[in-house]
Structure formats: structure tokens, C-alpha cells
Design a protein around this motif. Sequence first.
Motif, PDB file in Angstrom:
ATOM      1  N   PHE A   1      48.655  79.385  21.581  1.00  0.00           N
ATOM      2  CA  PHE A   1      48.381  80.806  21.426  1.00  0.00           C
ATOM      3  C   PHE A   1      49.189  81.623  22.447  1.00  0.00           C
ATOM      4  CE2 PHE A   1      45.859  84.669  22.089  1.00  0.00           C
ATOM      5  CZ  PHE A   1      45.691  85.100  20.784  1.00  0.00           C
ATOM      6  N   GLN A   2      49.196  81.187  23.705  1.00  0.00           N
ATOM      7  CA  GLN A   2      49.945  81.903  24.747  1.00  0.00           C
ATOM      8  C   GLN A   2      51.455  81.856  24.482  1.00  0.00           C
ATOM      9  OE1 GLN A   2      48.780  83.948  27.089  1.00  0.00           O
ATOM     10  NE2 GLN A   2      46.803  83.524  26.133  1.00  0.00           N
ATOM     11  N   GLN A   3      51.934  80.702  24.029  1.00  0.00           N
ATOM     12  CA  GLN A   3      53.357  80.587  23.699  1.00  0.00           C
ATOM     13  C   GLN A   3      53.728  81.532  22.565  1.00  0.00           C
ATOM     14  OE1 GLN A   3      54.106  76.460  22.859  1.00  0.00           O
ATOM     15  NE2 GLN A   3      53.902  75.836  24.994  1.00  0.00           N
ATOM     16  N   LEU A   4      52.859  81.631  21.560  1.00  0.00           N
ATOM     17  CA  LEU A   4      53.115  82.528  20.430  1.00  0.00           C
ATOM     18  C   LEU A   4      53.093  83.987  20.866  1.00  0.00           C
ATOM     19  CD1 LEU A   4      51.068  80.741  17.629  1.00  0.00           C
ATOM     20  CD2 LEU A   4      53.556  81.020  17.700  1.00  0.00           C
ATOM     21  N   LEU A   5      52.167  84.342  21.749  1.00  0.00           N
ATOM     22  CA  LEU A   5      52.130  85.713  22.258  1.00  0.00           C
ATOM     23  C   LEU A   5      53.416  86.051  23.010  1.00  0.00           C
ATOM     24  CD1 LEU A   5      48.453  86.194  23.524  1.00  0.00           C
ATOM     25  CD2 LEU A   5      49.549  87.263  21.538  1.00  0.00           C
ATOM     26  N   SER A   6      53.893  85.107  23.818  1.00  0.00           N
ATOM     27  CA  SER A   6      55.149  85.315  24.544  1.00  0.00           C
ATOM     28  C   SER A   6      56.317  85.453  23.578  1.00  0.00           C
ATOM     29  CB  SER A   6      55.427  84.156  25.505  1.00  0.00           C
ATOM     30  OG  SER A   6      54.451  84.106  26.502  1.00  0.00           O
ATOM     31  N   ARG A   7      56.334  84.596  22.575  1.00  0.00           N
ATOM     32  CA  ARG A   7      57.405  84.652  21.558  1.00  0.00           C
ATOM     33  C   ARG A   7      57.363  85.983  20.821  1.00  0.00           C
ATOM     34  NH1 ARG A   7      62.148  83.971  19.731  1.00  0.00           N
ATOM     35  NH2 ARG A   7      62.365  83.316  17.583  1.00  0.00           N
ATOM     36  N   LYS A   8      56.167  86.449  20.479  1.00  0.00           N
ATOM     37  CA  LYS A   8      56.019  87.728  19.781  1.00  0.00           C
ATOM     38  C   LYS A   8      56.565  88.866  20.641  1.00  0.00           C
ATOM     39  CE  LYS A   8      52.713  90.864  17.714  1.00  0.00           C
ATOM     40  NZ  LYS A   8      51.771  90.906  16.657  1.00  0.00           N
ATOM     41  N   GLU A   9      56.204  88.893  21.922  1.00  0.00           N
ATOM     42  CA  GLU A   9      56.708  89.930  22.827  1.00  0.00           C
ATOM     43  C   GLU A   9      58.230  89.890  22.925  1.00  0.00           C
ATOM     44  OE1 GLU A   9      54.766  89.641  26.629  1.00  0.00           O
ATOM     45  OE2 GLU A   9      52.770  89.846  25.729  1.00  0.00           O
ATOM     46  N   GLU A  10      58.777  88.674  22.997  1.00  0.00           N
ATOM     47  CA  GLU A  10      60.230  88.504  23.081  1.00  0.00           C
ATOM     48  C   GLU A  10      60.925  89.047  21.824  1.00  0.00           C
ATOM     49  OE1 GLU A  10      63.290  84.820  22.486  1.00  0.00           O
ATOM     50  OE2 GLU A  10      61.484  84.405  23.643  1.00  0.00           O
ATOM     51  N   ILE A  11      60.389  88.706  20.662  1.00  0.00           N
ATOM     52  CA  ILE A  11      60.975  89.164  19.396  1.00  0.00           C
ATOM     53  C   ILE A  11      60.888  90.684  19.300  1.00  0.00           C
ATOM     54  CG2 ILE A  11      60.725  89.156  16.880  1.00  0.00           C
ATOM     55  CD1 ILE A  11      59.750  86.206  17.170  1.00  0.00           C
ATOM     56  N   GLU A  12      59.720  91.249  19.620  1.00  0.00           N
ATOM     57  CA  GLU A  12      59.558  92.702  19.553  1.00  0.00           C
ATOM     58  C   GLU A  12      60.514  93.411  20.506  1.00  0.00           C
ATOM     59  OE1 GLU A  12      55.335  92.940  20.266  1.00  0.00           O
ATOM     60  OE2 GLU A  12      54.899  93.013  18.111  1.00  0.00           O
ATOM     61  N   LYS A  13      60.728  92.844  21.691  1.00  0.00           N
ATOM     62  CA  LYS A  13      61.674  93.444  22.644  1.00  0.00           C
ATOM     63  C   LYS A  13      63.090  93.390  22.085  1.00  0.00           C
ATOM     64  CE  LYS A  13      63.486  93.159  27.363  1.00  0.00           C
ATOM     65  NZ  LYS A  13      64.717  93.726  26.948  1.00  0.00           N
ATOM     66  N   ARG A  14      63.463  92.243  21.525  1.00  0.00           N
ATOM     67  CA  ARG A  14      64.809  92.126  20.949  1.00  0.00           C
ATOM     68  C   ARG A  14      65.010  93.114  19.802  1.00  0.00           C
ATOM     69  NH1 ARG A  14      66.025  86.057  19.701  1.00  0.00           N
ATOM     70  NH2 ARG A  14      67.929  86.990  18.874  1.00  0.00           N
ATOM     71  N   LEU A  15      63.969  93.320  18.983  1.00  0.00           N
ATOM     72  CA  LEU A  15      64.057  94.309  17.904  1.00  0.00           C
ATOM     73  C   LEU A  15      64.240  95.719  18.465  1.00  0.00           C
ATOM     74  CD1 LEU A  15      61.403  93.078  15.332  1.00  0.00           C
ATOM     75  CD2 LEU A  15      63.800  93.593  14.835  1.00  0.00           C
ATOM     76  N   ARG A  16      63.482  96.060  19.511  1.00  0.00           N
ATOM     77  CA  ARG A  16      63.608  97.394  20.132  1.00  0.00           C
ATOM     78  C   ARG A  16      64.988  97.584  20.755  1.00  0.00           C
ATOM     79  NH1 ARG A  16      58.459  96.138  22.045  1.00  0.00           N
ATOM     80  NH2 ARG A  16      59.346  95.589  24.068  1.00  0.00           N
ATOM     81  N   ASP A  17      65.553  96.505  21.291  1.00  0.00           N
ATOM     82  CA  ASP A  17      66.836  96.598  21.997  1.00  0.00           C
ATOM     83  C   ASP A  17      68.054  96.606  21.078  1.00  0.00           C
ATOM     84  OD1 ASP A  17      65.414  96.667  24.344  1.00  0.00           O
ATOM     85  OD2 ASP A  17      65.835  94.581  24.906  1.00  0.00           O
TER      86      ASP A  17
END
Length: 183
Positions: free
Chosen positions: A111-127
Motif C-alpha cells: 500500500f505504501q509503495q503504491l501511494l509513493s508510486r501514485k505521487e511520483e506519477i502525478e508529479k511527472r504528469l504535472r511536470d
Amino acid sequence: MANNIKILREAIDCVIYAKKMVKAEGDRLSIAGGLVVAGTLIEVESLGSKKEIYTDVEVGVDYAAQQKQMNTRKEASDLRSALKKVDKELALLHEIKKSKGELTAKHADTFQQLLSRKEEIEKRLRDLPSGETVPVYKDAKVVVYKVVYPGVEIKIGEATMSILEECYNTTFYLFEGEIKQSP
């Protein structure tokens, strides 16, 4: 990139760019998964699949003149697909937690790994660079003769529509900056 692309059976998890139009004539599936971009028309029997595979369909813009923007759109499509998979896995873990009261150590770690992955993907999309707004072909449309499944995202110009439930025999078009559909 070709002017026109004709798919005789089906295109599964493909990246297709056409300057003018894409037509797919598959009986059961036409296009499922991947990214399909055309300038004026995408005409298919069906889009997506019952398994709700993320399928990105874009029409209305001449990407031939915008190579960098094409690459950015492809990267954004890949990131949105990955985000949808992560969200599905997180939802499953939420259901497990709801039914059992808490997660096992292994599930909690996942669950924690998925949350981190989600944050990473969302940041890459914003960037990702937003790019310039490019002119939209005024008569651009997506025509589906049979079914559009949930998981399909349709983009006409800068407008986007996510398909949340099956729809049948539908044409998607741009009207006053919004995507509309008609039977």
C-alpha cells in the motif's frame, strides 16, 4: 505517421498517429489500449474492452507539425495508464482493509509503495510541458458503430471526456469547447 490508416481487424495496445483519419473494421474489437491520434476522424466498431483497458483516443489536431507535442502526449498517455493501474490496486487494498479491519504487513508495505508510486506519477504528469494550444479541425470527430467501454479517454482538441459506462452507436464531436455525443 501516415495520412490515413486502415486497421483491418484490431489494434491492441498500439500507438498510432495519422495526419487525417484512422478507420478500424474489427468485428468484436477495433481499438483497445494504447494511444490513437488522428487529425480529423477516428471511425471504429468499438473502443476499449470489457476489462476497462485504458485507451487514449485523440482527434482534431495536426500533430505532424508538432513532433515534440506528440512525444509529450504519448508520455502523458502512458503515465495516465500507469496511474489508473495504481488506483485500481489501491482500491483493492482499501477493500481488503475494509473487509478485514487492517492490512497484513505485506499488504501495508505494498500500500505504501503504491501511494509513493501514485505521487511520483502525478508529479511527472504535472511536470510535463503543457505545450502551446494548437488549432483544432472544426469537424473532427470520433465515430463508434458498436460500443465504447469504460476506461476510454477521448480528447478532441484540448477538451477531454472519460468514458465511465458503456455507450453504443455514438459520435463524439466538439461543440463550444466541450465534447458532446450523439447517437
